[in-house]
Design an enzyme around this catalytic site. Structure first.
Site, PDB file in Angstrom:
ATOM      1  N   THR A 156       0.876  -1.190   0.000  1.00  0.00           N
ATOM      2  CA  THR A 156       0.000   0.000   0.000  1.00  0.00           C
ATOM      3  C   THR A 156       0.912   1.239   0.000  1.00  0.00           C
ATOM      4  O   THR A 156       1.368   1.661  -1.054  1.00  0.00           O
ATOM      5  CB  THR A 156      -0.971   0.015   1.193  1.00  0.00           C
ATOM      6  N   LYS A 185       3.790  -6.761   4.276  1.00  0.00           N
ATOM      7  CA  LYS A 185       3.567  -5.374   3.875  1.00  0.00           C
ATOM      8  C   LYS A 185       3.280  -4.573   5.143  1.00  0.00           C
ATOM      9  O   LYS A 185       2.850  -5.128   6.160  1.00  0.00           O
ATOM     10  CB  LYS A 185       2.429  -5.235   2.873  1.00  0.00           C
ATOM     11  N   THR A 210      -0.754  -2.460  11.793  1.00  0.00           N
ATOM     12  CA  THR A 210      -1.179  -2.631  10.400  1.00  0.00           C
ATOM     13  C   THR A 210      -0.126  -3.254   9.574  1.00  0.00           C
ATOM     14  O   THR A 210       0.680  -2.580   8.963  1.00  0.00           O
ATOM     15  CB  THR A 210      -1.488  -1.342   9.675  1.00  0.00           C
ATOM     16  N   GLU A 230       7.080   5.003   7.244  1.00  0.00           N
ATOM     17  CA  GLU A 230       6.717   6.229   6.517  1.00  0.00           C
ATOM     18  C   GLU A 230       7.656   7.374   6.879  1.00  0.00           C
ATOM     19  O   GLU A 230       7.742   7.785   8.033  1.00  0.00           O
ATOM     20  CB  GLU A 230       5.268   6.598   6.829  1.00  0.00           C
ATOM     21  N   ASN A 280       1.495  11.401   6.324  1.00  0.00           N
ATOM     22  CA  ASN A 280       0.316  11.102   7.132  1.00  0.00           C
ATOM     23  C   ASN A 280      -0.688  12.237   7.193  1.00  0.00           C
ATOM     24  O   ASN A 280      -1.837  12.028   7.565  1.00  0.00           O
ATOM     25  CB  ASN A 280       0.740  10.666   8.530  1.00  0.00           C
ATOM     26  N   THR A 316      -6.318   7.047   5.223  1.00  0.00           N
ATOM     27  CA  THR A 316      -6.352   5.594   5.435  1.00  0.00           C
ATOM     28  C   THR A 316      -7.723   5.061   5.086  1.00  0.00           C
ATOM     29  O   THR A 316      -8.719   5.686   5.340  1.00  0.00           O
ATOM     30  CB  THR A 316      -6.061   5.221   6.900  1.00  0.00           C
TER      31      THR A 316
END
Lengths: 405, 405
Positions: B153, B180, B191, B278, B400, B405
């Site tokens: 993703t 992932k 996640t 991230e 972010n 999301t």
């Protein structure tokens, strides 16, 4: 009745004076020491950091408070936290108190000490002692704002206020306060110094009870980045300079009025800390209702407030209900996802666990403002809590990547 | 003996094949569905998110695993998490499993389902079912890397590896995996989706035990931003395609060898997730020694790993021992500040709670590198733990604040 005073500050209550000095501890060309003095012995209550690593002044004050004496003064320096400074640090904290006692001819064990700033750097005791003499030489009722400026570190604004409380019998007492704190703010007394003064007469045990209650709905209901620190201290002192009768029961009409004033001052200062959070661009009020009880509501609200993903979404003015729902989900609070209702800025975005359609552009505009609300209803019970936080911005990263605590 | 295979992947073990498809769930011009199939019934063990808000596929899989059947396939889609999608979501997860069962003529209850991506959006079931038919039509042992790419993703890189484990009797088994996950990574299954395959023969109970142990020192020892999510799942499957005898006891020589291989794969994938955090610019290994026990060492290490103040300091290549010490102090681990020793990048900066002098410029250069270590010795006991995290950068905020999301 509680009324905020225009330009009220920590020396607004009767019998309180302040002085400041520029000691040159770390900053050039600014005051970095505040001395707050009561004309009368004051009962006192304090709450300290829960961090296992406690600064020398915290250790000094904890021992002081355990003895239960009335206080006469507080000395606070900025620029050096006197933390991780070993036994020299303990001696420095004691020397600060003694310097105040000598300068003002106060009894032993009557001076409270606070420090904030860089940790792990030896205290320049001589500079501070000279500054104490300067501050003691020009005490004034007008220096409350100057004192609030002198204790700033990464703060961009001084934080102070005062309220007048009209008691049921018509008499008026005053409660003032000042605080500092920008980064590392989280419940359980994070890096934050706050002093609250009043001219009410409040026995120590009642004052202590009032402080602990007020703490929960003010300083312990804010989060900036979730870290807690070595120096955090909240002190309240009542010098009885007002002619109003003593507050002997918090649940009496007079006690309730006093408590409402104390909460107003503590919340104002706590909100000021959040608004001045490092790099903060938005002030966020998070209310969780419908939890099994108040404690679970607070856990859920604080978990939302701490989530870096929620906080970056708020910076982006994104009504990201998914991140809020996730935070509630891992908070530990009892939750049935199928009952959760979520609103951003009053706009309902999730109902019974399912997202509602909304106009993304309108939502972005709604949230691209300095003050945002997030409301969650868990649909399970009567538990409720409100907490306050700020967003995570580029500047948060910049400030904290560059600043050496 | 555990050896990483050059270009090893999730279908490196014998008897495993993969297929991919571009369903157009959210992304254009890329594969977004992976189908992983075993030629033989495989024992399986899985661990799921601890978040109270669980996605539909997690609910499906939890019920599936409770039945204890062997598995034959896993289907994974990216672009839609099938979370907060109500009963339609449950039907979609079941439809995905049934589509695989029909396409490959597999028995009922033999297909595991994973989804990742946006939450709160209805699943495009028809597109996915068409994609499953495509993926099922070109299964190959060579498609492990393509499968790892299809499940990405916000990941910037696919994450996969495989090891060969030489058992004491000389036989070789293979363990492969893919994962992932970029944001919202924290222990307790954040996640993150991960699938581990092996051709070893491992009874379900032993596989489950091995998975839970390996989890603790891999996926549950990383933190990117402390949030946990709705979909996190770690699945391990053993299809017995290797002629090696069954692993019936993890503490036997063969069991230990298998476990070492499983840990190697899980740690490699967990580290790959952190490296791809991230906005991450540094990979940080945090080791706490000298704690009262291993559990407290891990609590202290994870608290350091979660601290936004520590993480921004690392972005700034600042050996900010004060923030690390503070984090240890509020972690809840037993700590005597006067015994703590801290090092950054092997450079000792704090000893017995007191800072050591160091050259700030040299320290900055030492830390301005992609891989950093922080070592803390609490000086109290034999407890030890190592965890991994990344720094907080401007890009973390940017990604972010912009990503829904």
């Amino acid at each position: 009745m509680v009324t905020f005073l225009a330009d009220g500050h920590v020396t607004s209550p009767r019998g309180w004076r302040a002085g400041v000095a520029a000691c040159g501890i770390k900053y050039a060309n600014r005051d970095d020491l505040a001395l707050l003095v009561s004309d009368y012995p004051a009962t006192a209550a304090a709450v300290f950091t829960t961090n296992a690593v406690k600064a020398a002044p915290v250790r000094y004050d904890m021992a002081l408070m355990a003895q239960g004496h009335d206080l006469r003064a507080v000395v606070i320096n900025a620029g050096n936290a006197n933390a991780c400074t070993g036994s020299d640090g303990d001696a420095a904290a004691a020397a600060m108190a003694q310097a105040v006692e000598q300068a003002l001819d106060l009894p032993p064990q009557s001076v409270f000490v606070m420090s904030t700033g860089t940790i792990g750097v030896p205290m320049p005791v001589e500079k501070i002692v000279r500054g104490i003499a300067v501050a003691a030489s020009h005490l004034s009722q007008d220096h409350g704002p100057a004192a609030a400026r002198a204790i700033m570190t990464t703060d961009t604004r001084p934080k102070y206020c005062a309220v007048a409380v009209t008691l049921p019998d018509g008499q008026v007492i005053t409660i003032g306060g000042m605080a500092k704190g920008a980064g590392m703010i989280h419940p359980n007394m994070a890096t934050m110094l706050a002093v609250v003064t009043t001219d009410a007469t409040v026995p120590r045990a009642v004052l202590d009870q009032a402080l602990r209650r007020a703490l929960e709905v003010s300083f312990n209901s804010i989060s900036i980045d979730g870290d807690t620190s070595t120096n955090d201290t909240l002190l309240v002192m009542a010098n009885g300079a007002s002619p109003a009768p003593p507050i002997t029961d918090l649940d009496s009409p007079a006690g309730s009025a006093f408590y409402a004033g104390l909460v107003a001052v503590c919340q104002h200062l706590a909100h000021a800390i959040v608004r001045d959070g490092e790099g903060a661009t938005r002030f966020v009020t998070i209310t969780v209702r419908g939890a099994v009880n108040d404690a679970e509501a607070k856990v859920a609200a604080m978990t939302i407030a701490r989530s870096p993903l929620v906080k970056t979404a708020l910076f982006g003015a994104d009504p990201n209900w998914g991140r809020v729902l996730c935070a509630i989900g891992y908070s530990g609070a009892t939750v049935d996802p199928d009952r959760v209702v979520l609103s951003f800025g009053g706009m309902r975005v999730l109902e019974n666990g399912l997202p509602l359609p909304f106009d993304e552009k309108a939502a972005h505009q709604l949230l691209d403002v300095p003050e945002i609300t997030i409301d969650a209803d868990l649909g399970l019970g009567d538990g409720q809590a409100t907490v306050w936080t700020c967003d995570f911005s580029y500047d948060y990263v910049r400030i904290n990547a560059e600043y050496r605590t």
